[in-house]
Design an enzyme around this catalytic site. Sequence first.
Site, PDB file in Angstrom:
ATOM      1  N   GLY A  12       0.933  -1.497   0.205  1.00  0.00           N
ATOM      2  CA  GLY A  12       0.067   0.533   0.017  1.00  0.00           C
ATOM      3  C   GLY A  12       0.824   1.162   0.093  1.00  0.00           C
ATOM      4  O   GLY A  12       0.221   2.163   0.327  1.00  0.00           O
ATOM      5  N   SER A  13       1.946   1.085  -0.747  1.00  0.00           N
ATOM      6  CA  SER A  13       2.583   2.795  -0.552  1.00  0.00           C
ATOM      7  C   SER A  13       2.279   3.754  -1.536  1.00  0.00           C
ATOM      8  O   SER A  13       2.451   4.892  -1.348  1.00  0.00           O
ATOM      9  CB  SER A  13       4.465   2.196  -0.880  1.00  0.00           C
ATOM     10  OG  SER A  13       4.348   2.008  -2.280  1.00  0.00           O
ATOM     11  N   ASN A  14       1.691   3.316  -2.116  1.00  0.00           N
ATOM     12  CA  ASN A  14       0.805   3.986  -3.594  1.00  0.00           C
ATOM     13  C   ASN A  14      -0.301   4.298  -2.883  1.00  0.00           C
ATOM     14  O   ASN A  14      -1.013   5.613  -3.208  1.00  0.00           O
ATOM     15  CB  ASN A  14       0.223   3.583  -5.123  1.00  0.00           C
ATOM     16  CG  ASN A  14       1.691   3.255  -5.654  1.00  0.00           C
ATOM     17  OD1 ASN A  14       2.273   4.299  -6.501  1.00  0.00           O
ATOM     18  ND2 ASN A  14       2.586   1.944  -5.820  1.00  0.00           N
ATOM     19  N   MET A  90      -4.378  -6.936  -7.196  1.00  0.00           N
ATOM     20  CA  MET A  90      -3.271  -7.730  -7.474  1.00  0.00           C
ATOM     21  C   MET A  90      -4.249  -8.532  -8.336  1.00  0.00           C
ATOM     22  O   MET A  90      -3.866 -10.336  -8.740  1.00  0.00           O
ATOM     23  CB  MET A  90      -2.240  -8.490  -6.342  1.00  0.00           C
ATOM     24  CG  MET A  90      -1.473  -7.899  -5.965  1.00  0.00           C
ATOM     25  SD  MET A  90      -0.109  -6.873  -6.934  1.00  0.00           S
ATOM     26  CE  MET A  90       0.890  -8.169  -8.163  1.00  0.00           C
ATOM     27  N   ARG A  91      -5.638  -8.336  -8.993  1.00  0.00           N
ATOM     28  CA  ARG A  91      -7.067  -9.280  -9.414  1.00  0.00           C
ATOM     29  C   ARG A  91      -7.296  -9.113 -10.604  1.00  0.00           C
ATOM     30  O   ARG A  91      -7.026  -7.481 -10.646  1.00  0.00           O
ATOM     31  CB  ARG A  91      -8.193  -9.514  -8.512  1.00  0.00           C
ATOM     32  CG  ARG A  91      -7.249 -10.133  -7.751  1.00  0.00           C
ATOM     33  CD  ARG A  91      -8.413 -10.943  -6.193  1.00  0.00           C
ATOM     34  NE  ARG A  91      -7.738 -12.000  -5.372  1.00  0.00           N
ATOM     35  CZ  ARG A  91      -7.750 -12.856  -5.380  1.00  0.00           C
ATOM     36  NH1 ARG A  91      -7.762 -13.307  -6.489  1.00  0.00           N
ATOM     37  NH2 ARG A  91      -7.473 -13.650  -4.138  1.00  0.00           N
ATOM     38  N   ASN A 107      -5.281   2.632 -13.112  1.00  0.00           N
ATOM     39  CA  ASN A 107      -3.686   1.471 -12.597  1.00  0.00           C
ATOM     40  C   ASN A 107      -3.174   1.906 -12.355  1.00  0.00           C
ATOM     41  O   ASN A 107      -2.393   2.842 -13.905  1.00  0.00           O
ATOM     42  CB  ASN A 107      -4.489   0.372 -13.015  1.00  0.00           C
ATOM     43  CG  ASN A 107      -3.439  -0.766 -12.659  1.00  0.00           C
ATOM     44  OD1 ASN A 107      -3.238  -0.998 -11.758  1.00  0.00           O
ATOM     45  ND2 ASN A 107      -2.758  -1.136 -14.218  1.00  0.00           N
ATOM     46  N   HIS A 109       1.465   0.903 -13.481  1.00  0.00           N
ATOM     47  CA  HIS A 109       1.855  -0.015 -13.303  1.00  0.00           C
ATOM     48  C   HIS A 109       3.152   0.380 -13.514  1.00  0.00           C
ATOM     49  O   HIS A 109       3.751   0.972 -14.089  1.00  0.00           O
ATOM     50  CB  HIS A 109       1.517  -1.196 -14.886  1.00  0.00           C
ATOM     51  CG  HIS A 109       1.959  -1.822 -15.423  1.00  0.00           C
ATOM     52  ND1 HIS A 109       1.924  -3.043 -14.357  1.00  0.00           N
ATOM     53  CD2 HIS A 109       3.362  -2.731 -15.955  1.00  0.00           C
ATOM     54  CE1 HIS A 109       2.378  -3.866 -14.970  1.00  0.00           C
ATOM     55  NE2 HIS A 109       3.364  -3.761 -16.501  1.00  0.00           N
TER      56      HIS A 109
HETATM   57  C1  GRF Z   1       3.600  -1.060  -7.697  1.00  0.00           C
HETATM   58  O1  GRF Z   1       5.145  -1.267  -7.575  1.00  0.00           O
HETATM   59  C2  GRF Z   1       2.817  -0.933  -8.168  1.00  0.00           C
HETATM   60  O2  GRF Z   1       2.827  -0.540  -9.431  1.00  0.00           O
HETATM   61  C3  GRF Z   1       2.281  -2.599  -8.897  1.00  0.00           C
HETATM   62  O3  GRF Z   1       2.324  -3.409  -8.161  1.00  0.00           O
HETATM   63  C4  GRF Z   1       3.266  -2.272  -6.835  1.00  0.00           C
HETATM   64  C5  GRF Z   1       1.896  -2.438  -5.363  1.00  0.00           C
HETATM   65  O4  GRF Z   1       3.147  -1.315  -4.431  1.00  0.00           O
HETATM   66  N1  GRF Z   1       1.017  -2.825  -9.405  1.00  0.00           N
HETATM   67  P1  GRF Z   1       2.872  -0.787  -3.170  1.00  0.00           P
HETATM   68  O5  GRF Z   1       1.427  -2.088  -2.496  1.00  0.00           O
HETATM   69  O6  GRF Z   1       1.715   0.412  -3.643  1.00  0.00           O
HETATM   70  O7  GRF Z   1       3.386   0.107  -2.234  1.00  0.00           O
END
Ligand code: GRF
Length: 200
Positions: A12-14, A90-91, A107, A109
């Site tokens: 969940g860093s994003n 992740m789905r 999304n 990526h």
């Molecule tokens: C990120 O690299 C995102 O681009 C990919 O999965 C990773 C998730 O990282 N889809 P976080 O959970 O946001 O830290």
Amino acid sequence: MKRVAVLASGRGSNFQALIDAAGSGYFPASIARLITDNPDAFAIRRAKDAGIPVTVLDFASYRGRTEYEAALLEEMEECDPDLFVLAGYMRILPAAVVRAFPGRIINIHPALLPSFPGLHGPRQAIGYGVKVAGCTVHFVDEGTDTGPIIIQRCVPVEEEDDEESLAARILVEEHRVLAEAVRLFLEDRLRIAGRRVIVR
Ligand code: GRF
């Protein structure tokens, strides 16, 4: 005030970058909800710390994919924010969900699409030997990582890089471009024209 809902499966860093951006007024919206398929996701902790409601749809507790996907659609319809952000979800989203929210799901990526879609973008980039890697924010369509591209940012691949060091360099840019794309969306500055996204 506009509302953004986030789907995330893990660290969940994003998601955190969006919480911080909303908190600092970088974009005009609140983060209304976290939806996760993973009861152990660290993202849940981040949501709780920020006072954001969480819906856990534990994939393992459904009788199969169809049942899970019906629950997901129902939850998303009920939440009905201005924008859904997939931030490490992740789905693959079922077509019914994509169709229910046309142009309202984005999304992030960790690769320069259309290169290296699917899992492990940084690993694929290292394996292929590219000299430039990066990340992409795109609208979600019914394919896997195929929707119209909103923003891309590149980073160099250094000779001593491994998957982990490259992923870390990309992640820094992910956090920036994701907040930027959300802001452009919420300010109504994005228009989809076929495969292209026009930014005003
Ligand atoms: C990120 O690299 C995102 O681009 C990919 O999965 C990773 C998730 O990282 N889809 P976080 O959970 O946001 O830290």
